[in-house]
Design an enzyme around this catalytic site. Structure first.
Site, short mmCIF file in Angstrom:
data_model
loop_
_atom_site.label_atom_id
_atom_site.label_comp_id
_atom_site.label_asym_id
_atom_site.label_seq_id
_atom_site.Cartn_x
_atom_site.Cartn_y
_atom_site.Cartn_z
N HIS A 94 0.82 -0.99 -0.32
CA HIS A 94 -0.26 0.04 -0.50
C HIS A 94 0.39 1.07 0.17
CE1 HIS A 94 0.51 1.59 4.58
NE2 HIS A 94 0.83 -0.14 4.29
N ASP A 123 6.15 2.02 6.64
CA ASP A 123 4.96 1.63 6.55
C ASP A 123 4.38 2.23 5.83
OD1 ASP A 123 2.65 -0.23 6.94
OD2 ASP A 123 2.15 1.45 8.60
N GLU A 158 -4.68 2.04 4.79
CA GLU A 158 -4.26 2.67 7.29
C GLU A 158 -5.47 3.01 7.24
OE1 GLU A 158 -1.87 1.96 8.42
OE2 GLU A 158 0.38 2.18 7.20
#
Length: 406
Positions: A94, A123, A158
């Protein structure tokens, strides 16, 4: 060990860091549609240069989502390339982060020894960059001994992947193997490389209490304090859950009132719920709905919405076979690899791909890192780049050729 590929992945470290820097410089919070469009365009072009057919797919949250309520979300980048091998392999990551626009200046890309710092670097921009370089390596080597190679980069992970989750589940049922590129372990001194066979399920709980307003000084007794009732309901739920099952609830957002001298007529709160299994979420929902039947303050009304945001990732025999093969490949580099079979509270898109899988799903093909979701201390290990590139590339090659059996 494939010595030639090992040499190539070692030489790929510097180009990889250049790619990673370019991705980190583009801020791409989950609600930053401009940033996500810019980043998706960059990712799409890189995949086209590697010979893949690319689609940009718009996404939107469902109308019944408790927080996003039908909002437009970041588009997905879906790329495919047909080969002549045995298995279809999908790589997912992502590109969205948790950070609001403007924080990039406070955490710019920089390298300090074995650490590369940057906003969203662990992340999950490291995962996006790894996929781009795996695809590049395969193309440069003329490797197409797979039935199909697929890449899916989404922009709403997220916030629970409300716009991309259904497509991920669809793809999980079409590909023989799905490799997810979330972080591959902690970068702390005692950290080890890993792959995951389990992630947690996640639910969003929204509680709303309706009471009655009144003057807080001269007539508080005529009001029905929604804030008091909300607090009562939240505190009761502290004992809900089961640590042995990884079942937990944490209230994280609350709002009530607007004036200091008015008894609040409305109060709302949002909770985060985690569990190792999808079934245990039912236990939490039942307990919460039963609990709100008992009130602290008469004549108040409590409403509760329980939204299942992300399922748990539960492995199967194919996933375990893929994990064993990854461990063997890492042993060929004389490096240890942990296979994590119990979730630790985090939820990922591997769960959507693993809901109705055609074959196996494996999580945590990314780099070891630290500080995800922090505002000044997020980094990855530079020394981890070459072995992880080697692992991911070999897993595509061996799986595509049908050498991993289940």
């Amino acid at each position: 060990m494939d010595a030639a590929l090992r040499t190539q992945t070692q030489a790929e470290v510097a180009p990889y860091l250049q790619t990673l820097e370019s991705l980190v410089k583009i801020e791409s919070g989950s609600r930053d549609l401009e940033g996500l469009r810019k980043l998706s365009t960059v990712v799409a072009e890189r995949l086209r240069q590697a010979g893949m057919q690319v689609e940009l797919k718009p996404t939107r949250a469902p109308d019944f989502h408790p927080q996003l309520k039908g909002a437009e979300l970041g588009q997905m980048v879906y790329a495919t390339k047909t080969g002549h091998g045995a298995k279809k392999v999908l790589l997912i990551a992502h590109m969205d982060t948790v950070y609001p626009r403007g924080m990039g200046a406070k955490q710019p890309f920089r390298i300090d020894g074995d650490r590369a710092y940057g906003l969203g670097i662990a992340d999950d921009k490291q995962g996006v960059a790894l996929i781009l370089h795996v695809v590049d390596l395969l193309a440069r080597n003329g490797f197409a001994d797979y039935a199909q190679l697929g890449v899916l980069i989404n922009g709403d992970e997220e916030v629970g992947s409300p716009g991309s989750g259904a497509f991920l589940t669809q793809l999980g049922g079409e590909y023989d193997a799905v490799f997810s590129f979330e972080g591959g372990g902690s970068a702390t001194a005692d950290g080890r490389d890993m792959v995951r066979l389990a992630t947690s399920s996640i639910a969003i709980v929204e509680m709303k209490v309706t009471g009655k307003a009144s003057h807080a000084g001269s007539a508080p007794h005529l009001g029905r304090n929604a804030l008091y009732e909300l607090s009562h309901q939240m505190l009761k739920s502290r004992q809900f859950g089961d640590p042995a099952k990884g079942l937990q609830i944490n209230w994280t957002v609350a709002n009530a009132g607007g004036s200091r001298n008015v008894i609040p007529a409305e109060a709302t709160a949002i909770a985060d719920v985690r569990s190792l299994t999808n079934a245990d979420l039912d236990l939490m929902e039942t307990a919460l709905k039963k609990s709100i039947e008992e009130k602290l303050i008469p004549d108040t009304k409590t409403e509760l919405t329980f939204y299942r945001s992300r399922p748990a990732f539960v492995s199967n025999a194919a996933s375990r076979a893929l994990a064993d093969h990854a461990k063997q490949l890492y042993a060929g580099l004389n490096l240890p690899m942990d296979v994590r079979e119990r979730a630790t509270g985090g939820g990922t898109d591997a769960a959507f791909a693993g809901l109705r899988p055609k074959g196996g799903v494996l999580e945590s093909f990314g780099l070891r890192g630290f500080g995800a979701h922090s505002n000044d201390d997020e980094y990855i290990l530079v020394s981890n780049i070459a072995p992880r590139l080697y692992l991911a590339t070999r897993m595509v090659m061996d799986t595509g050729r049908g050498q991993v059996r289940w």
